[in-house]
Design an enzyme around this catalytic site. Structure first.
Site, PDB file in Angstrom:
ATOM      1  N   LEU A   1      85.639  65.747  43.840  1.00  0.00           N
ATOM      2  CA  LEU A   1      86.801  65.597  42.967  1.00  0.00           C
ATOM      3  C   LEU A   1      86.264  65.621  41.548  1.00  0.00           C
ATOM      4  O   LEU A   1      85.386  64.828  41.205  1.00  0.00           O
ATOM      5  CB  LEU A   1      87.541  64.294  43.255  1.00  0.00           C
ATOM      6  CG  LEU A   1      88.885  64.097  42.542  1.00  0.00           C
ATOM      7  CD1 LEU A   1      89.879  65.184  42.957  1.00  0.00           C
ATOM      8  CD2 LEU A   1      89.469  62.724  42.846  1.00  0.00           C
ATOM      9  N   ASP A   2      86.769  66.554  40.739  1.00  0.00           N
ATOM     10  CA  ASP A   2      86.226  66.758  39.394  1.00  0.00           C
ATOM     11  C   ASP A   2      86.246  65.482  38.568  1.00  0.00           C
ATOM     12  O   ASP A   2      87.086  64.606  38.764  1.00  0.00           O
ATOM     13  CB  ASP A   2      87.013  67.846  38.663  1.00  0.00           C
ATOM     14  CG  ASP A   2      86.821  69.223  39.273  1.00  0.00           C
ATOM     15  OD1 ASP A   2      85.741  69.468  39.842  1.00  0.00           O
ATOM     16  OD2 ASP A   2      87.747  70.036  39.183  1.00  0.00           O
ATOM     17  N   MET A   3      85.340  65.420  37.609  1.00  0.00           N
ATOM     18  CA  MET A   3      85.237  64.259  36.729  1.00  0.00           C
ATOM     19  C   MET A   3      86.546  63.989  36.000  1.00  0.00           C
ATOM     20  O   MET A   3      86.925  62.837  35.771  1.00  0.00           O
ATOM     21  CB  MET A   3      84.104  64.486  35.718  1.00  0.00           C
ATOM     22  CG  MET A   3      83.767  63.300  34.851  1.00  0.00           C
ATOM     23  SD  MET A   3      82.309  63.643  33.814  1.00  0.00           S
ATOM     24  CE  MET A   3      82.134  62.079  32.962  1.00  0.00           C
TER      25      MET A   3
END
Length: 231
Positions: free
Chosen positions: A90-92
């Site tokens: 899950l992207d930052m």
């Protein structure tokens, strides 16, 4: 397997409650410890007779890994059990559900696109999304790495009990925003953001709500619950 279930991590309060551990887990010990800032907290250790799953509601700005050479916030600031790893990224700059497990087969089942495990996102968009754009998302979008699979897309109201994002999104004056719920069975790099941009409605905020049958219902942002892989 022992997993950290509750405490105060990085000066964020985590309320101890028996509810998340009702599915056969055994509470074995409560260990006093100290945060990096020196504040007291307690770690509730849970033992599992089978592979465990941690459902973590990831805040914005946290890397989906346990270490970072640049000193940015990571999972280690919230979850003290290093025997688990993220099943899918899950992207930052995204928020919401991250599934952590120590079971390699389960990790593969969740993260491999060939298994087509559905993931649902709640997305705040710039502008009032049109029916045509929703239909295009449903049918599939032509991206630079190929056309996306058919998806489920619908308008929703702003989610209830939505936590504040830090920092807040950048809204442009006199331009409204809208929310959609988008369910996909792929995991391409930044796919949801690219899909909404392709239909003319850039993503302002992205929250992963569901992975398979697991959701973030009842899990505050920055906190987690522990389950068994059979749940």
């Amino acid at each position: 397997m022992y997993s950290v279930a509750a405490g105060i991590f990085g000066n964020r309060g985590c309320a101890v409650s028996p509810t998340p551990w009702k599915n056969g887990a055994n509470c074995t010990t409560v260990v006093p410890a100290y945060s990096r800032a020196g504040s007291n907290f307690f770690i509730l250790m849970i033992s599992f007779g089978m592979a465990g799953i941690i459902l973590f509601n990831k805040p914005y700005g946290v890397l989906c890994q346990f270490t970072d050479r640049q000193g940015r916030p990571t999972l280690a600031d919230y979850v003290d059990d290093k025997s688990v790893y993220a099943a899918g990224r899950l992207d930052m700059d995204s928020e919401g559900l991250v599934v952590l497990t120590d079971d390699g087969a389960l990790q593969h089942k969740i993260s491999d696109p060939k298994n087509k495990m559905e993931k649902t996102y709640r997305v705040q968009l710039e502008g009032e999304i049109s029916d045509e754009a929703l239909q295009a998302l449903t049918k599939g979008i032509e991206l630079n790495d190929g056309k996306t699979r058919p998806a489920k897309a619908k308008r929703i109201e702003q989610p209830a009990n939505l936590w504040p994002r830090i920092p807040p999104i950048r809204e442009r004056k006199n331009i409204p925003t809208s929310w959609i719920e988008l369910s996909i069975k792929e995991g391409r790099n930044r796919q949801v953001r690219r899909m909404t941009a392709a239909v003319g409605f850039p993503t302002l905020r992205l929250i992963r709500y569901r992975v398979g049958s697991w959701t973030i219902d009842g899990i505050s942002n920055g906190q987690f619950v522990i389950m068994k892989s059979g749940d």
